[in-house]
Design a protein around this motif. Sequence first.
Motif, mmCIF file in Angstrom:
data_model
loop_
_atom_site.group_PDB
_atom_site.id
_atom_site.type_symbol
_atom_site.label_atom_id
_atom_site.label_comp_id
_atom_site.label_asym_id
_atom_site.label_seq_id
_atom_site.Cartn_x
_atom_site.Cartn_y
_atom_site.Cartn_z
ATOM 1 N N GLN A 1 0.835 -1.224 -0.215
ATOM 2 C CA GLN A 1 0.245 0.086 0.776
ATOM 3 C C GLN A 1 0.915 1.238 0.084
ATOM 4 O O GLN A 1 0.523 1.781 -0.630
ATOM 5 C CB GLN A 1 -0.585 0.036 0.986
ATOM 6 C CG GLN A 1 -2.268 -1.135 1.673
ATOM 7 C CD GLN A 1 -3.139 -1.142 2.906
ATOM 8 O OE1 GLN A 1 -3.337 -0.148 3.522
ATOM 9 N NE2 GLN A 1 -2.803 -2.409 2.916
ATOM 10 N N ASP A 2 1.902 1.469 0.858
ATOM 11 C CA ASP A 2 2.404 2.808 1.147
ATOM 12 C C ASP A 2 3.036 2.958 0.092
ATOM 13 O O ASP A 2 3.599 3.855 -0.943
ATOM 14 C CB ASP A 2 4.122 2.256 2.136
ATOM 15 C CG ASP A 2 3.533 2.582 3.600
ATOM 16 O OD1 ASP A 2 2.131 2.828 3.401
ATOM 17 O OD2 ASP A 2 4.244 1.673 4.778
ATOM 18 N N GLU A 3 3.914 1.876 -1.150
ATOM 19 C CA GLU A 3 4.493 1.537 -2.577
ATOM 20 C C GLU A 3 3.637 2.171 -3.643
ATOM 21 O O GLU A 3 3.926 3.244 -4.132
ATOM 22 C CB GLU A 3 5.411 0.057 -2.574
ATOM 23 C CG GLU A 3 5.770 0.668 -4.017
ATOM 24 C CD GLU A 3 7.160 -0.456 -4.676
ATOM 25 O OE1 GLU A 3 8.151 -0.568 -5.445
ATOM 26 O OE2 GLU A 3 6.733 -1.773 -4.262
ATOM 27 N N VAL A 4 2.374 1.637 -3.710
ATOM 28 C CA VAL A 4 1.246 2.096 -4.134
ATOM 29 C C VAL A 4 0.743 3.137 -3.884
ATOM 30 O O VAL A 4 0.928 4.325 -5.225
ATOM 31 C CB VAL A 4 0.573 1.172 -4.496
ATOM 32 C CG1 VAL A 4 -0.499 1.722 -4.481
ATOM 33 C CG2 VAL A 4 -0.009 -0.622 -4.699
ATOM 34 N N VAL A 5 0.451 4.196 -2.931
ATOM 35 C CA VAL A 5 0.118 5.771 -2.822
ATOM 36 C C VAL A 5 1.676 5.945 -3.437
ATOM 37 O O VAL A 5 1.447 6.994 -3.649
ATOM 38 C CB VAL A 5 0.388 5.941 -1.428
ATOM 39 C CG1 VAL A 5 -0.099 7.184 -1.055
ATOM 40 C CG2 VAL A 5 -1.263 4.935 -1.279
ATOM 41 N N THR A 6 2.792 5.733 -2.963
ATOM 42 C CA THR A 6 4.006 6.508 -3.383
ATOM 43 C C THR A 6 3.794 7.144 -4.960
ATOM 44 O O THR A 6 3.935 7.833 -5.010
ATOM 45 C CB THR A 6 5.505 6.514 -2.780
ATOM 46 O OG1 THR A 6 5.031 5.874 -0.864
ATOM 47 C CG2 THR A 6 6.533 6.881 -3.138
ATOM 48 N N GLN A 7 3.823 5.673 -5.618
ATOM 49 C CA GLN A 7 3.898 5.947 -6.938
ATOM 50 C C GLN A 7 2.625 6.766 -7.570
ATOM 51 O O GLN A 7 3.322 7.267 -8.422
ATOM 52 C CB GLN A 7 4.624 3.996 -7.528
ATOM 53 C CG GLN A 7 4.851 4.748 -8.971
ATOM 54 C CD GLN A 7 5.990 4.771 -8.781
ATOM 55 O OE1 GLN A 7 6.512 4.973 -8.644
ATOM 56 N NE2 GLN A 7 6.153 4.847 -9.994
ATOM 57 N N ALA A 8 1.458 6.418 -7.326
ATOM 58 C CA ALA A 8 0.279 6.765 -7.173
ATOM 59 C C ALA A 8 0.710 8.448 -7.206
ATOM 60 O O ALA A 8 0.036 9.392 -7.609
ATOM 61 C CB ALA A 8 -0.481 6.602 -6.237
#
Length: 375
Positions: free
Chosen positions: A346-353
């Motif tokens: 989730q953290d990586e997805v939010v950062t990339q988003a």
Amino acid sequence: MPTKTATVLDDRALNRATLARQALLAPSDLSPLDTVAHLGGVQAQEPQEPFVGLWSRLRSFDPAELSDLLTERRAVRVHLMRRTVHLVAAEDALAWRSRFDAMLRQKVMGVYREDLGDVDLAELAAAGRAVMSDGEPRSMSELVAALAERWPSVGRRPLGEMLVAALLPVAQAPPRGLWRARGGVRNVLLSSWLGREIDPLTPQGPEGVDPVGQALVRRYLAAYGPATSTDLRSWCGLAGLPAAVAAVRPELVSFRDQRGRELLDLPDAPRPTPETEAPVRFLPAFDNALLGYHYRSRIIGDEHRGLSVAGERVVLVDGRVAATWRTGKDGVVAVTPLRPLHRSEQDEVVTQAGRLALFLSGGGSDRARIDEPVG
């Protein structure tokens, strides 16, 4: 002598190979034009999607660079693979277009056979070329309006589709396809736009000489391999490729997938270990990393296969499709998981988003969120 058993590559090994070839494992330092050429073209029927595809692949990408390729006529938007609009390098468009003629005609005829069955296609092509010979970009309706009196009993849509998607090698002129530009499709003869006639089709004699087909085999494997011959045909839509595959086979290496199918590849192409870490990547609609295969299990589960042809934008987590994404009027990049995401995911997805939101908004917003999972 005992038969040598081919190395088996499971879906995860194939996934990492695909990500490496597609510049989705590590960002590429190639130019936008070299990236488009390496990928064998970028699917582009949705005009803004190629910008996201390159942003996801390049270490540093300015969308103006891609717009400049179109306005400077170094890349063009043409009907090519599978009769879909692709953004390809100008040199590739000129070299490849004749090889796609028969497939493009068959695809259009498959839809409009009853409408076009009595039409002399050579006559229609000559009439269309005469109208377009002045080099002026025209919409399909404008082109058909100039010819409709000669074929009064044929619907305008079938005539137009056959002309611009098959009979006439045309490019879609800017502003179509430019960054944040709006514009309908206006077609211009590829030869007029690029100032050079397209390469003629090399006759395919009994020896199976097919230089374009052979070039496509090599280019496909460089960007998509290891892959089956069925994957190759699904990517480009062309018939008659077995002879081209046979001609280049001495240059290739062979593997098997976990289902026993033969996989072909270039010997020195990257094949990372299955344990190689894969970062989160956001893909645009109709990205060929998904559509470039018949057997797509290396990157998307069978239960979600329909997403790849429905125009859904997807998120790769650990190299596989794990979510979809969209943007709203508020500029937020919203992610909808297809499975529960771990906290680190989730953290990586939010950062990339958030990075994607900054790109799409021109630095105006980095807002991102994860919605409730589907189902």
